[in-house]
Design a protein around this motif. Structure first.
Motif, PDB file in Angstrom:
ATOM      1  N   MET A  94     -10.316 -21.541 -10.172  1.00  0.00           N
ATOM      2  CA  MET A  94     -11.739 -21.866 -10.143  1.00  0.00           C
ATOM      3  C   MET A  94     -12.068 -22.816  -8.994  1.00  0.00           C
ATOM      4  O   MET A  94     -13.118 -22.694  -8.365  1.00  0.00           O
ATOM      5  CB  MET A  94     -12.181 -22.452 -11.481  1.00  0.00           C
ATOM      6  N   GLN A  95     -11.144 -23.742  -8.711  1.00  0.00           N
ATOM      7  CA  GLN A  95     -11.355 -24.644  -7.570  1.00  0.00           C
ATOM      8  C   GLN A  95     -11.410 -23.830  -6.283  1.00  0.00           C
ATOM      9  O   GLN A  95     -12.236 -24.100  -5.413  1.00  0.00           O
ATOM     10  CB  GLN A  95     -10.224 -25.669  -7.476  1.00  0.00           C
ATOM     11  N   GLY A  96     -10.528 -22.859  -6.166  1.00  0.00           N
ATOM     12  CA  GLY A  96     -10.503 -21.999  -4.981  1.00  0.00           C
ATOM     13  C   GLY A  96     -11.789 -21.222  -4.801  1.00  0.00           C
ATOM     14  O   GLY A  96     -12.176 -20.890  -3.682  1.00  0.00           O
ATOM     15  N   ARG A  97     -12.453 -20.918  -5.910  1.00  0.00           N
ATOM     16  CA  ARG A  97     -13.724 -20.205  -5.842  1.00  0.00           C
ATOM     17  C   ARG A  97     -14.901 -21.151  -5.652  1.00  0.00           C
ATOM     18  O   ARG A  97     -16.048 -20.715  -5.558  1.00  0.00           O
ATOM     19  CB  ARG A  97     -13.922 -19.386  -7.127  1.00  0.00           C
ATOM     20  N   GLY A  98     -14.625 -22.475  -5.663  1.00  0.00           N
ATOM     21  CA  GLY A  98     -15.671 -23.455  -5.409  1.00  0.00           C
ATOM     22  C   GLY A  98     -16.555 -23.783  -6.605  1.00  0.00           C
ATOM     23  O   GLY A  98     -17.667 -24.273  -6.427  1.00  0.00           O
ATOM     24  N   LEU A  99     -16.076 -23.540  -7.812  1.00  0.00           N
ATOM     25  CA  LEU A  99     -16.881 -23.850  -8.998  1.00  0.00           C
ATOM     26  C   LEU A  99     -17.004 -25.361  -9.177  1.00  0.00           C
ATOM     27  O   LEU A  99     -16.101 -26.118  -8.815  1.00  0.00           O
ATOM     28  CB  LEU A  99     -16.253 -23.249 -10.257  1.00  0.00           C
ATOM     29  N   SER A 100     -18.109 -25.774  -9.758  1.00  0.00           N
ATOM     30  CA  SER A 100     -18.327 -27.193 -10.038  1.00  0.00           C
ATOM     31  C   SER A 100     -17.454 -27.619 -11.226  1.00  0.00           C
ATOM     32  O   SER A 100     -16.975 -26.782 -12.000  1.00  0.00           O
ATOM     33  CB  SER A 100     -19.800 -27.442 -10.394  1.00  0.00           C
ATOM     34  N   ILE A 101     -17.288 -28.926 -11.382  1.00  0.00           N
ATOM     35  CA  ILE A 101     -16.506 -29.445 -12.509  1.00  0.00           C
ATOM     36  C   ILE A 101     -17.150 -29.027 -13.828  1.00  0.00           C
ATOM     37  O   ILE A 101     -16.462 -28.634 -14.765  1.00  0.00           O
ATOM     38  CB  ILE A 101     -16.351 -30.978 -12.420  1.00  0.00           C
ATOM     39  N   SER A 102     -18.466 -29.083 -13.892  1.00  0.00           N
ATOM     40  CA  SER A 102     -19.165 -28.685 -15.126  1.00  0.00           C
ATOM     41  C   SER A 102     -18.911 -27.219 -15.457  1.00  0.00           C
ATOM     42  O   SER A 102     -18.648 -26.870 -16.611  1.00  0.00           O
ATOM     43  CB  SER A 102     -20.667 -28.940 -15.001  1.00  0.00           C
ATOM     44  N   ALA A 103     -18.978 -26.356 -14.453  1.00  0.00           N
ATOM     45  CA  ALA A 103     -18.744 -24.923 -14.667  1.00  0.00           C
ATOM     46  C   ALA A 103     -17.299 -24.675 -15.095  1.00  0.00           C
ATOM     47  O   ALA A 103     -17.029 -23.875 -16.001  1.00  0.00           O
ATOM     48  CB  ALA A 103     -19.076 -24.133 -13.414  1.00  0.00           C
ATOM     49  N   MET A 104     -16.366 -25.383 -14.456  1.00  0.00           N
ATOM     50  CA  MET A 104     -14.961 -25.223 -14.823  1.00  0.00           C
ATOM     51  C   MET A 104     -14.717 -25.711 -16.252  1.00  0.00           C
ATOM     52  O   MET A 104     -13.986 -25.076 -17.019  1.00  0.00           O
ATOM     53  CB  MET A 104     -14.059 -25.986 -13.851  1.00  0.00           C
ATOM     54  N   ALA A 105     -15.333 -26.839 -16.620  1.00  0.00           N
ATOM     55  CA  ALA A 105     -15.160 -27.386 -17.966  1.00  0.00           C
ATOM     56  C   ALA A 105     -15.644 -26.389 -19.007  1.00  0.00           C
ATOM     57  O   ALA A 105     -14.983 -26.168 -20.032  1.00  0.00           O
ATOM     58  CB  ALA A 105     -15.903 -28.714 -18.092  1.00  0.00           C
ATOM     59  N   ARG A 106     -16.796 -25.773 -18.750  1.00  0.00           N
ATOM     60  CA  ARG A 106     -17.305 -24.759 -19.678  1.00  0.00           C
ATOM     61  C   ARG A 106     -16.345 -23.578 -19.776  1.00  0.00           C
ATOM     62  O   ARG A 106     -16.060 -23.070 -20.852  1.00  0.00           O
ATOM     63  CB  ARG A 106     -18.688 -24.271 -19.239  1.00  0.00           C
ATOM     64  N   GLU A 107     -15.830 -23.165 -18.641  1.00  0.00           N
ATOM     65  CA  GLU A 107     -14.945 -21.997 -18.574  1.00  0.00           C
ATOM     66  C   GLU A 107     -13.648 -22.205 -19.362  1.00  0.00           C
ATOM     67  O   GLU A 107     -13.181 -21.303 -20.044  1.00  0.00           O
ATOM     68  CB  GLU A 107     -14.627 -21.685 -17.115  1.00  0.00           C
ATOM     69  N   VAL A 108     -13.054 -23.391 -19.263  1.00  0.00           N
ATOM     70  CA  VAL A 108     -11.779 -23.636 -19.949  1.00  0.00           C
ATOM     71  C   VAL A 108     -11.959 -24.292 -21.311  1.00  0.00           C
ATOM     72  O   VAL A 108     -10.997 -24.491 -22.038  1.00  0.00           O
ATOM     73  CB  VAL A 108     -10.789 -24.468 -19.089  1.00  0.00           C
ATOM     74  N   GLY A 109     -13.202 -24.623 -21.665  1.00  0.00           N
ATOM     75  CA  GLY A 109     -13.464 -25.186 -22.986  1.00  0.00           C
ATOM     76  C   GLY A 109     -13.035 -26.637 -23.141  1.00  0.00           C
ATOM     77  O   GLY A 109     -12.637 -27.059 -24.225  1.00  0.00           O
ATOM     78  N   LEU A 110     -13.119 -27.414 -22.056  1.00  0.00           N
ATOM     79  CA  LEU A 110     -12.783 -28.831 -22.102  1.00  0.00           C
ATOM     80  C   LEU A 110     -14.033 -29.657 -21.834  1.00  0.00           C
ATOM     81  O   LEU A 110     -14.923 -29.217 -21.103  1.00  0.00           O
ATOM     82  CB  LEU A 110     -11.746 -29.178 -21.025  1.00  0.00           C
ATOM     83  N   PRO A 111     -14.108 -30.861 -22.383  1.00  0.00           N
ATOM     84  CA  PRO A 111     -15.216 -31.746 -22.005  1.00  0.00           C
ATOM     85  C   PRO A 111     -15.135 -32.039 -20.502  1.00  0.00           C
ATOM     86  O   PRO A 111     -14.047 -32.110 -19.920  1.00  0.00           O
ATOM     87  CB  PRO A 111     -14.966 -33.014 -22.817  1.00  0.00           C
ATOM     88  N   ARG A 112     -16.284 -32.231 -19.890  1.00  0.00           N
ATOM     89  CA  ARG A 112     -16.348 -32.453 -18.440  1.00  0.00           C
ATOM     90  C   ARG A 112     -15.499 -33.642 -18.019  1.00  0.00           C
ATOM     91  O   ARG A 112     -14.748 -33.572 -17.055  1.00  0.00           O
ATOM     92  CB  ARG A 112     -17.808 -32.674 -18.009  1.00  0.00           C
ATOM     93  N   THR A 114     -12.883 -34.936 -19.510  1.00  0.00           N
ATOM     94  CA  THR A 114     -11.467 -34.596 -19.651  1.00  0.00           C
ATOM     95  C   THR A 114     -10.994 -33.782 -18.450  1.00  0.00           C
ATOM     96  O   THR A 114      -9.923 -34.035 -17.899  1.00  0.00           O
ATOM     97  CB  THR A 114     -11.229 -33.807 -20.960  1.00  0.00           C
ATOM     98  N   LEU A 115     -11.798 -32.813 -18.046  1.00  0.00           N
ATOM     99  CA  LEU A 115     -11.442 -31.993 -16.894  1.00  0.00           C
ATOM    100  C   LEU A 115     -11.424 -32.835 -15.623  1.00  0.00           C
ATOM    101  O   LEU A 115     -10.515 -32.707 -14.797  1.00  0.00           O
ATOM    102  CB  LEU A 115     -12.390 -30.808 -16.733  1.00  0.00           C
ATOM    103  N   ALA A 116     -12.410 -33.735 -15.461  1.00  0.00           N
ATOM    104  CA  ALA A 116     -12.451 -34.590 -14.270  1.00  0.00           C
ATOM    105  C   ALA A 116     -11.205 -35.470 -14.215  1.00  0.00           C
ATOM    106  O   ALA A 116     -10.588 -35.621 -13.150  1.00  0.00           O
ATOM    107  CB  ALA A 116     -13.720 -35.439 -14.273  1.00  0.00           C
ATOM    108  N   ASP A 117     -10.805 -36.029 -15.351  1.00  0.00           N
ATOM    109  CA  ASP A 117      -9.587 -36.849 -15.404  1.00  0.00           C
ATOM    110  C   ASP A 117      -8.358 -36.015 -15.051  1.00  0.00           C
ATOM    111  O   ASP A 117      -7.476 -36.458 -14.318  1.00  0.00           O
ATOM    112  CB  ASP A 117      -9.411 -37.476 -16.788  1.00  0.00           C
ATOM    113  N   ARG A 118      -8.321 -34.826 -15.557  1.00  0.00           N
ATOM    114  CA  ARG A 118      -7.185 -33.935 -15.281  1.00  0.00           C
ATOM    115  C   ARG A 118      -7.115 -33.587 -13.793  1.00  0.00           C
ATOM    116  O   ARG A 118      -6.038 -33.565 -13.199  1.00  0.00           O
ATOM    117  CB  ARG A 118      -7.330 -32.674 -16.125  1.00  0.00           C
ATOM    118  N   LEU A 119      -8.272 -33.316 -13.187  1.00  0.00           N
ATOM    119  CA  LEU A 119      -8.305 -32.997 -11.749  1.00  0.00           C
ATOM    120  C   LEU A 119      -7.830 -34.189 -10.923  1.00  0.00           C
ATOM    121  O   LEU A 119      -7.125 -34.029  -9.939  1.00  0.00           O
ATOM    122  CB  LEU A 119      -9.722 -32.598 -11.338  1.00  0.00           C
ATOM    123  N   ARG A 120      -8.209 -35.410 -11.335  1.00  0.00           N
ATOM    124  CA  ARG A 120      -7.744 -36.600 -10.626  1.00  0.00           C
ATOM    125  C   ARG A 120      -6.221 -36.696 -10.667  1.00  0.00           C
ATOM    126  O   ARG A 120      -5.584 -36.995  -9.675  1.00  0.00           O
ATOM    127  CB  ARG A 120      -8.360 -37.862 -11.236  1.00  0.00           C
TER     128      ARG A 120
END
Length: 127
Positions: A94-112, A114-120
């Motif tokens: 999803m990062q390669g496709r340029g999706l936003s953190i919010s869009a990625m969070a929705r896609e994988v079913g994680l809170p935004r 949580t996903l931001a922390d994971r990306l860090r």
């Protein structure tokens, strides 16, 4: 083996022929390595092995579907690792496709957050 009022339980002789645990149930709760190995081996040809393993997945004692408590814990750990690897692969895609953190969070079913922390953590950036 239990039956309900609308089901007739199998006769003991039939059950013993198809379910090895019915002949000697104590063996499946053995605490010595030889007894555990014997119970696990006897589960091999059992027609209910898969159902038994599912039913006993969180049982703290005994051999269920050919798996000891340690085997069952290892299966659960492997599932968690596999799930985490799949999520990481999906995030990378999803990062390669340029999706936003919010869009990625929705896609994988994680809170935004949580996903931001994971990306860090994945990128090695400080929080």
């Amino acid at each position: 083996m239990t039956g309900t009022s609308d089901q007739t339980p199998p006769r003991r002789s039939e059950c013993t022929l198809t379910h090895p645990c019915a002949a000697n149930p104590e063996l499946w709760f053995s605490e010595d390595a030889a007894g555990i190995a014997e119970a696990k081996a006897a589960c091999g040809p059992c027609p209910s092995r898969v159902e038994c393993a599912e039913e006993g997945e969180y049982e703290p004692h005994g051999v269920w579907g050919g798996r000891s408590p340690e085997d069952r814990a290892e299966v659960r750990r492997a599932r968690v690792i596999l799930r985490e690897e799949m999520i990481t692969m999906k995030i990378n895609s999803m990062q390669g496709r340029g999706l936003s953190i919010s869009a990625m969070a929705r896609e994988v079913g994680l809170p935004r957050k949580t996903l931001a922390d994971r990306l860090r953590k994945m990128t090695g950036l400080a929080a």
